[in-house]
Design an enzyme around this catalytic site. Structure first.
Site, mmCIF file in Angstrom:
data_model
loop_
_atom_site.group_PDB
_atom_site.id
_atom_site.type_symbol
_atom_site.label_atom_id
_atom_site.label_comp_id
_atom_site.label_asym_id
_atom_site.label_seq_id
_atom_site.Cartn_x
_atom_site.Cartn_y
_atom_site.Cartn_z
ATOM 1 N N GLU A 6 -10.352 -2.299 4.277
ATOM 2 C CA GLU A 6 -9.021 -1.778 4.604
ATOM 3 C C GLU A 6 -8.829 -0.387 3.985
ATOM 4 O O GLU A 6 -9.566 0.029 3.095
ATOM 5 C CB GLU A 6 -7.938 -2.725 4.044
ATOM 6 C CG GLU A 6 -8.054 -4.151 4.554
ATOM 7 C CD GLU A 6 -6.937 -5.076 4.060
ATOM 8 O OE1 GLU A 6 -6.363 -5.789 4.886
ATOM 9 O OE2 GLU A 6 -6.648 -5.090 2.857
ATOM 10 N N ASP A 17 0.779 -1.251 0.000
ATOM 11 C CA ASP A 17 0.000 0.000 0.000
ATOM 12 C C ASP A 17 0.812 1.304 0.000
ATOM 13 O O ASP A 17 1.761 1.435 0.783
ATOM 14 C CB ASP A 17 -0.860 0.104 1.273
ATOM 15 C CG ASP A 17 -1.506 -1.189 1.663
ATOM 16 O OD1 ASP A 17 -1.414 -2.159 0.926
ATOM 17 O OD2 ASP A 17 -2.094 -1.212 2.758
ATOM 18 N N PHE A 26 2.137 -0.882 9.958
ATOM 19 C CA PHE A 26 1.160 -1.053 8.889
ATOM 20 C C PHE A 26 0.762 0.312 8.312
ATOM 21 O O PHE A 26 1.316 1.343 8.672
ATOM 22 C CB PHE A 26 -0.070 -1.811 9.415
ATOM 23 C CG PHE A 26 0.096 -3.321 9.437
ATOM 24 C CD1 PHE A 26 1.340 -3.919 9.313
ATOM 25 C CD2 PHE A 26 -1.014 -4.147 9.582
ATOM 26 C CE1 PHE A 26 1.489 -5.314 9.334
ATOM 27 C CE2 PHE A 26 -0.890 -5.534 9.598
ATOM 28 C CZ PHE A 26 0.354 -6.116 9.475
HETATM 29 C C1 FRU Z 1 -3.795 -3.682 2.797
HETATM 30 C C2 FRU Z 1 -3.171 -4.089 4.114
HETATM 31 C C3 FRU Z 1 -3.515 -3.072 5.193
HETATM 32 C C4 FRU Z 1 -2.402 -3.239 6.172
HETATM 33 C C5 FRU Z 1 -1.229 -3.517 5.262
HETATM 34 C C6 FRU Z 1 -0.180 -4.439 5.846
HETATM 35 O O1 FRU Z 1 -3.123 -4.166 1.685
HETATM 36 O O2 FRU Z 1 -3.614 -5.376 4.476
HETATM 37 O O3 FRU Z 1 -4.793 -3.222 5.746
HETATM 38 O O4 FRU Z 1 -2.197 -2.111 6.945
HETATM 39 O O5 FRU Z 1 -1.763 -4.097 4.082
HETATM 40 O O6 FRU Z 1 0.947 -4.510 5.037
#
Ligand code: FRU
Length: 568
Positions: free
Chosen positions: A283, A113, A169
Site C-alpha cells: 500500500e 494515512d 482512499f
Molecule cells: C492504508 C490503507 C490504504 C487505503 C486506506 C483506506 O492504511 O489501507 O491502502 O487507501 O488505508 O483508508
C-alpha cells in the site's frame, strides 16, 4: 434498514450534536435542505442508549434555515429528536487524557494515512484519511490541516467527502505550475482512489490552494477491472523523461504509469516480484530521488499490511534507480524497514519541499488495534515530521529518519543530569517537576568495557507501569517492551512482548526519545534505527532507571526537556 425517521430542525446555532455509542448498530443519515436536496450523507452509530461521545457536525452554512435529518435505522424511534442538539461547540475544547500535546491529532474523529502532502507559499499541507462522523474507520474522506513550520497545525474543513463513486482512499497532491492538465495554471491537483466494489483512480482540482476541491467530471482517470487492490496513487514529475509518473499499489507490487496531461495514464512497468516482504498487501507507495552529499539514490517506500517485522503493518523501502520507466533495486538485504516499531505506517513525503531534503510523516498506529485505542473523541495520531536521509548501518546503505530540526522549538525546560561512569544501575526519580507527559530524553554513552552485555533504559510511574528499551550488546538487538506500559488490554495484539530492531555494532550510542501522552518515538544514532510505539500510561512516567550488565559505560550526555503543549 427498518425505519426511516425524518426530523425537521430549524438551525439556530453552528453545530448539530448527535449522540453516538459504537456498540449500537450503524444508521444511514442524510441531511436535506429546504428543497429536499441531499447536502450530506454518512453512517454513524446513533444511539438512544447512553452516548459514549457526541458527534459534532458543522451546519453553520444553514443557520436560519430548516433542514431535515433523515435517519434510516434499525434501532431508533422519532424520540431521538429530543436528544439531538443544535448548539455552539468549540472543537478546540476537546481535551482528553491521551490527546497529544505536540503531535497532530484531528479535533474530532478517526484518522489514518497521511495524504496529499504538499508545500506552497510558505505553507505545508497535511491531508489524511478521516472519518469526520465517527471514531472508527468509515465514511473515508480527506481531512485537512496546514502549518508554516510543520509543528503548529491549523485545521481546515474536510477537503474531499465520499460520493457516488465511493469512499475517498489515500493519494497525493501536486501543483500543476505549467497547466499540463488544462485545468488552470498553478492549480492544486489531488489524485485519490475512489473505493466501492472496485478501486479506481480519480482527480480533483483546487484553485484556492487546497482548501476546496472540485472533482473532475470525467473521473475515473485510471481503472483496471482485474485488480482488486488498486490504490494510493503517488504522482510526481520526472525531469529526465519530462513526464508525470504515478506509482500505484497493485496487490503485492507497485505499478508505474506515465502521463503528459495528468489525465491519461500509460502503464510503464511493475516492481516487486521476488523482492522484499510479501507477507501482506502493498500500500501507499512513494518514489523520489534523494540527494545526500555525493550520493544520489532513488527511494521506493512501500507500506505492507500485515507482514511488518514485529507484526501488523510497517513500511519497507528499496534503494536503487528509476529511469522514468523502470525501478531497479540495488542488491541489498531486503526487506529493509523504515521504522521497527509497531506504530508507524503509510508514511509519505511532502511534494515541492522548499529544502533539498525529504520531509516525511507517518500514521502513528497499527491496523492490528487502531479501532480499539482507549481514546474517545479522536482516534489515532500522526508521527513527528521526519527528515529522511541516506546512511550506513554496519557498512550497508540504509535510510535513516530523524525528527525535523524545528522540533527543537518545542523545548521549554531543560534538566541536565550528571555524566558518569556506570557499572550497575541508577535511578532518577521525578525528573520533571510538573510532568504532563510531553518530553524529550537524550542519553548518550560509550561502551567502556567490551564485556558489557546490555544497557537497559526504563521509564516508569508510581503505578508500576513502565516502558523499557534494552540494548542487547551480545545479539545486537534493540528491544522495546510496552507490555506493562499502562492500559494494554483493549486488544491482545497491543500488549505482546518484545518489539525488536537491529542494533548497530559500535562503541557509542546516542538515544533520543520523544514521549507525547500516548506515544513514544525512539531514535538511535541519529535515526539509523527508529522504533515508534503507542503507550497509554495511567499517569506520565516521571522516573527513569538505567541498568548496565557485565561491564561499564561512560554516560557523556543525559538531558531531559519538557516540551510545549501546542493545544494551549
Ligand atoms: C492504508 C490503507 C490504504 C487505503 C486506506 C483506506 O492504511 O489501507 O491502502 O487507501 O488505508 O483508508
Amino acid at each position: 434498514m427498518k425505519d426511516i425517521i425524518n426530523l425537521n430542525i430549524r438551525i439556530k446555532e453552528d453545530f448539530i450534536l448527535l449522540p453516538i455509542n459504537d456498540a449500537d448498530p450503524i444508521s444511514i443519515i442524510t441531511f436535506r435542505d429546504e428543497t429536499d436536496q441531499s447536502i450530506l450523507q454518512f453512517t454513524a452509530s446513533i444511539t438512544q442508549n447512553t452516548a459514549t461521545y457526541w458527534l459534532p457536525i458543522d451546519i453553520s452554512n444553514y443557520k436560519g434555515h430548516h433542514i431535515t435529518i433523515q435517519i434510516a435505522s434499525n434501532n431508533l424511534t422519532p424520540d431521538i429528536k429530543n436528544v439531538i442538539d443544535n448548539t455552539q461547540y468549540l472543537p478546540s475544547n476537546n481535551r482528553e487524557e491521551y490527546r497529544p500535546e505536540y503531535h497532530y491529532s484531528a479535533p474530532f474523529g478517526w484518522i489514518n494515512d497521511p495524504n496529499g502532502l504538499f508545500y506552497k507559499n510558505g505553507v505545508y499541507h497535511l491531508y489524511f484519511q478521516h472519518n469526520p462522523f465517527g471514531t472508527k474507520w468509515g465514511n473515508m474522506s480527506w481531512g485537512h490541516a496546514s502549518s508554516k513550520d510543520l509543528i503548529k497545525w491549523e485545521n481546515h474543513p474536510v477537503a474531499l467527502l465520499p460520493d457516488e463513486m465511493g469512499e475517498i482512499f489515500s493519494g497525493s497532491i501536486i501543483i500543476d505550475k505549467e497547466n499540463n492538465a488544462l485545468l488552470g495554471s498553478d492549480m492544486t491537483l489531488a489524485f485519490y482512489t475512489s473505493a466501492k466494489e472496485n478501486q479506481v483512480q480519480c482527480l480533483a482540482y483546487s484553485n484556492d490552494n487546497g482548501i476546496t476541491f472540485t472533482k473532475f467530471n470525467e473521473n475515473p482517470i485510471l481503472k483496471d477491472e482485474d485488480k482488486k487492490d488498486f490504490r494510493d496513487p503517488k504522482v510526481f514529475w520526472h525531469n529526465g523523461t519530462k513526464k508525470w509518473i504515478m506509482a500505484l499499489a497493485t496487490g503485492q507490487s507497485i505499478t508505474f504509469y506515465s502521463s503528459s496531461d495528468l489525465k491519461g495514464w500509460e502503464r510503464l512497468s511493475e516492481f516487486g516480484k521476488g523482492i522484499g516482504s510479501h507477507k501482506g498487501v502493498w500500500e501507499c507507495p512513494d518514489l523520489f530521488e534523494l540527494k545526500s552529499g555525493k550520493k544520489k539514490k532513488w527511494v521506493l517506500l512501500v507500506s505492507i499490511n500485515p507482514g511488518g517485522p514485529n507484526g501488523g503493518n510497517a513500511t519497507q523501502y528499496f534503494l536503487g534507480d528509476f529511469d522514468g520507466h523502470t525501478f531497479t533495486a540495488d542488491p541489498l538485504s531486503y526487506p529493509l524497514w523504515l521504522d521497527y516499531g509497531r506504530d508507524n505506517y503509510a508514511g509519505v513525503t511532502w511534494h515541492n519541499c522548499p529544502k533539498n531534503n525529504k520531509t516525511y510523516i507517518g500514521w502513528m498506529s497499527n491496523w492490528d488495534y487502531a479501532n480499539d485505542l482507549p481514546t474517545q473523541h479522536f482516534k489515532n495520531v500522526m508521527t513527528l515530521p521526519r527528515t529522511i536521509d541516506i546512511a550506513t548501518f554496519n557498512k550497508q546503505l540504509i535510510l535513516k529518519t530523524y525528527p525535523i530540526k524545528e522540533v527543537k522549538k518545542l523545548r521549554i525546560e531543560k534538566k541536565d543530569f550528571s555524566t558518569r561512569l556506570l557499572n550497575r544501575m541508577f535511578i532518577i526519580k521525578s525528573f520533571l517537576e510538573d510532568n504532563q507527559g510531553a518530553y524529550e530524553v537524550i542519553l548518550e554513552f560509550d561502551i567502556v568495557e567490551n564485556t558489557t552485555s546490555s544497557v537497559s533504559i526504563t521509564l516508569f510511574n508510581e503505578n508500576n507501569e513502565k516502558l523499557n528499551f534494552n540494548l542487547d550488546l551480545r545479539k545486537y538487538l534493540l528491544t522495546t517492551n510496552r507490555s506493562a506500559s499502562g492500559i494494554t488490554k483493549f486488544n491482545k495484539k497491543f500488549s505482546q512482548g518484545d518489539i525488536i530492531a537491529p542494533l548497530e555494532k559500535t562503541n557509542r550510542y546516542k538515544i533520543k526519545l520523544y514521549i507525547d501522552k500516548c506515544s513514544s518515538e525512539l531514535f538511535l544514532n541519529k535515526g539509523k534505527i527508529a522504533s515508534t510505539n503507542l503507550i497509554f500510561p495511567s499517569e506520565p512516567y516521571n522516573n527513569i532507571r538505567i541498568d548496565v550488565s557485565d561491564g561499564v559505560i561512560d554516560i557523556t550526555k543525559f538531558r531531559i526537556y519538557k516540551l510545549a503543549d501546542l493545544n494551549n
